[in-house]
Design a protein around this motif. Structure first.
Motif, PDB file in Angstrom:
ATOM      1  N   UNK A   7       7.026   4.483 -12.930  1.00 33.54           N
ATOM      2  CA  UNK A   7       5.693   3.896 -13.063  1.00 33.54           C
ATOM      3  C   UNK A   7       5.707   2.369 -13.030  1.00 33.54           C
ATOM      4  N   UNK A   8       6.507   1.774 -13.905  1.00 33.62           N
ATOM      5  CA  UNK A   8       6.464   0.308 -14.001  1.00 33.62           C
ATOM      6  C   UNK A   8       6.946  -0.365 -12.723  1.00 33.62           C
ATOM      7  N   UNK A   9       8.054   0.071 -12.179  1.00 30.81           N
ATOM      8  CA  UNK A   9       8.605  -0.566 -10.978  1.00 30.81           C
ATOM      9  C   UNK A   9       7.640  -0.483  -9.794  1.00 30.81           C
ATOM     10  N   UNK A  10       7.038   0.685  -9.504  1.00 29.34           N
ATOM     11  CA  UNK A  10       6.039   0.725  -8.431  1.00 29.34           C
ATOM     12  C   UNK A  10       4.808  -0.131  -8.732  1.00 29.34           C
ATOM     13  N   UNK A  11       4.371  -0.158  -9.993  1.00 28.92           N
ATOM     14  CA  UNK A  11       3.218  -0.981 -10.345  1.00 28.92           C
ATOM     15  C   UNK A  11       3.504  -2.457 -10.126  1.00 28.92           C
ATOM     16  N   UNK A  12       4.722  -2.880 -10.391  1.00 25.83           N
ATOM     17  CA  UNK A  12       5.099  -4.277 -10.135  1.00 25.83           C
ATOM     18  C   UNK A  12       5.109  -4.544  -8.633  1.00 25.83           C
ATOM     19  N   UNK A  13       5.564  -3.574  -7.833  1.00 28.44           N
ATOM     20  CA  UNK A  13       5.526  -3.748  -6.377  1.00 28.44           C
ATOM     21  C   UNK A  13       4.096  -3.869  -5.881  1.00 28.44           C
TER      22      UNK A  13
ATOM     23  N   UNK B 260      -4.124  -5.603 -14.432  1.00 29.06           N
ATOM     24  CA  UNK B 260      -4.505  -4.437 -13.635  1.00 29.06           C
ATOM     25  C   UNK B 260      -3.395  -3.393 -13.645  1.00 29.06           C
ATOM     26  N   UNK B 261      -2.163  -3.831 -13.532  1.00 29.54           N
ATOM     27  CA  UNK B 261      -1.036  -2.902 -13.559  1.00 29.54           C
ATOM     28  C   UNK B 261      -0.938  -2.227 -14.925  1.00 29.54           C
ATOM     29  N   UNK B 262      -1.165  -2.982 -15.996  1.00 23.53           N
ATOM     30  CA  UNK B 262      -1.137  -2.392 -17.335  1.00 23.53           C
ATOM     31  C   UNK B 262      -2.271  -1.378 -17.500  1.00 23.53           C
ATOM     32  N   UNK B 263      -3.427  -1.667 -16.933  1.00 22.67           N
ATOM     33  CA  UNK B 263      -4.548  -0.725 -17.008  1.00 22.67           C
ATOM     34  C   UNK B 263      -4.216   0.572 -16.267  1.00 22.67           C
ATOM     35  N   UNK B 264      -3.587   0.458 -15.105  1.00 25.81           N
ATOM     36  CA  UNK B 264      -3.201   1.654 -14.350  1.00 25.81           C
ATOM     37  C   UNK B 264      -2.134   2.426 -15.122  1.00 25.81           C
ATOM     38  N   UNK B 265      -1.180   1.721 -15.720  1.00 23.67           N
ATOM     39  CA  UNK B 265      -0.155   2.389 -16.522  1.00 23.67           C
ATOM     40  C   UNK B 265      -0.801   3.144 -17.681  1.00 23.67           C
TER      41      UNK B 265
ATOM     42  N   UNK C 268      12.489   6.783 -17.253  1.00 21.98           N
ATOM     43  CA  UNK C 268      11.505   7.433 -16.381  1.00 21.98           C
ATOM     44  C   UNK C 268      10.260   6.560 -16.218  1.00 21.98           C
ATOM     45  N   UNK C 269       9.733   6.050 -17.315  1.00 21.60           N
ATOM     46  CA  UNK C 269       8.527   5.216 -17.256  1.00 21.60           C
ATOM     47  C   UNK C 269       8.802   3.948 -16.458  1.00 21.60           C
TER      48      UNK C 269
ATOM     49  N   UNK D  72       0.802  -1.235   0.000  1.00 28.42           N
ATOM     50  CA  UNK D  72       0.000   0.000   0.000  1.00 28.42           C
ATOM     51  C   UNK D  72       0.834   1.285   0.000  1.00 28.42           C
ATOM     52  N   UNK D  73       2.008   1.258   0.612  1.00 23.64           N
ATOM     53  CA  UNK D  73       2.840   2.473   0.624  1.00 23.64           C
ATOM     54  C   UNK D  73       3.315   2.809  -0.787  1.00 23.64           C
ATOM     55  N   UNK D  74       3.495   1.796  -1.617  1.00 28.97           N
ATOM     56  CA  UNK D  74       3.897   2.034  -3.004  1.00 28.97           C
ATOM     57  C   UNK D  74       2.784   2.751  -3.766  1.00 28.97           C
ATOM     58  N   UNK D  75       1.528   2.505  -3.387  1.00 29.28           N
ATOM     59  CA  UNK D  75       0.394   3.194  -4.022  1.00 29.28           C
ATOM     60  C   UNK D  75       0.499   4.694  -3.740  1.00 29.28           C
ATOM     61  N   UNK D  76       0.782   5.049  -2.518  1.00 24.45           N
ATOM     62  CA  UNK D  76       0.909   6.456  -2.138  1.00 24.45           C
ATOM     63  C   UNK D  76       2.070   7.112  -2.886  1.00 24.45           C
ATOM     64  N   UNK D  77       3.216   6.451  -2.904  1.00 24.98           N
ATOM     65  CA  UNK D  77       4.383   7.012  -3.617  1.00 24.98           C
ATOM     66  C   UNK D  77       4.082   7.199  -5.100  1.00 24.98           C
ATOM     67  N   UNK D  78       3.439   6.179  -5.709  1.00 28.78           N
ATOM     68  CA  UNK D  78       3.101   6.269  -7.131  1.00 28.78           C
ATOM     69  C   UNK D  78       2.108   7.412  -7.357  1.00 28.78           C
ATOM     70  N   UNK D  79       1.107   7.533  -6.509  1.00 29.14           N
ATOM     71  CA  UNK D  79       0.128   8.610  -6.648  1.00 29.14           C
ATOM     72  C   UNK D  79       0.769   9.985  -6.584  1.00 29.14           C
ATOM     73  N   UNK D  80       1.678  10.171  -5.634  1.00 31.78           N
ATOM     74  CA  UNK D  80       2.370  11.454  -5.513  1.00 31.78           C
ATOM     75  C   UNK D  80       3.231  11.730  -6.745  1.00 31.78           C
TER      76      UNK D  80
END
Length: 186
Positions: free
Chosen positions: A177-183, A129-134, A172-173, A81-89
């Motif tokens: 983006x990709x690394x946090x989405x994988x986490x 799901x990760x691809x959809x978020x990306x 950058x991507x 869940x902390x990765x969600x916050x970091x990705x959102x920011x």
């Protein structure tokens, strides 16, 4: 009885394929939160609590999730869940910067630093799901557009409004983006 008290009947062991009491409810309401949201939104949009609107809201709340069941991605299990916050920011920060860059290009086209181009980004993430978020991240970030995803989901073709260093965009991507989405998803 017996040496250890009265004999108790043992529950019938469940076999694969046996229906559970929740199965009927899951078939009727495959997405309960969506059903509740549709019900409430219908009533808010119509501004009416008449019997007709209550019935129509109920029909929509039951029918739409059933009809769109095949369109929904797999169930999500967020691993960090902390990765969600970091990705959102990070997405908020990148969106603000991209808005300023896109505005600069639109207001002052003569100050455009680099031409637009397509950038191929190799992907490791495979979770739908990760691809959809990306895809959503790319779509809300001004100056970028998701152009194509290879059939094997290994390469994303991204259109970028200003490309100086394609490798910097790839990095950058992948890193932001990709690394946090994988986490989060894998």
């Amino acid at each position: 009885g017996g040496a250890f008290g009265p004999a108790r009947s043992q529950p019938h062991p469940r076999r694969p394929g046996d229906a559970t009491p929740g199965d009927a409810m899951k078939r009727l309401l495959p997405a309960p939160l969506l059903s509740v949201a549709l019900f409430l939104l219908w009533l808010l949009l119509t501004r009416s609590f008449s019997a007709g609107h209550l019935i129509l809201a109920t029909v929509l709340a039951l029918a739409v999730p059933l009809l769109t069941r095949g369109l929904r991605p797999l169930p999500v299990r967020i691993r960090k869940p902390t990765a969600v916050l970091r990705l959102g920011l990070r997405v908020v920060l990148d969106t603000v910067v991209s808005n300023l860059d896109a505005a600069r290009i639109l207001v002052f086209p003569s100050r455009r630093r680099h031409p637009s181009d397509f950038v191929r980004i190799p992907l490791q993430v495979r979770d739908p799901n990760a691809l959809a978020v990306l895809a959503m991240i790319v779509c809300i970030t001004p100056g970028t557009s998701w152009a194509e995803l290879s059939l094997d989901r290994s390469v994303l073709l991204l259109h970028v409004l200003e490309v100086d260093d394609p490798q910097a965009i790839v990095d950058h991507v992948k890193q932001c983006y990709e690394q946090p989405l994988m986490e989060i998803f894998e």
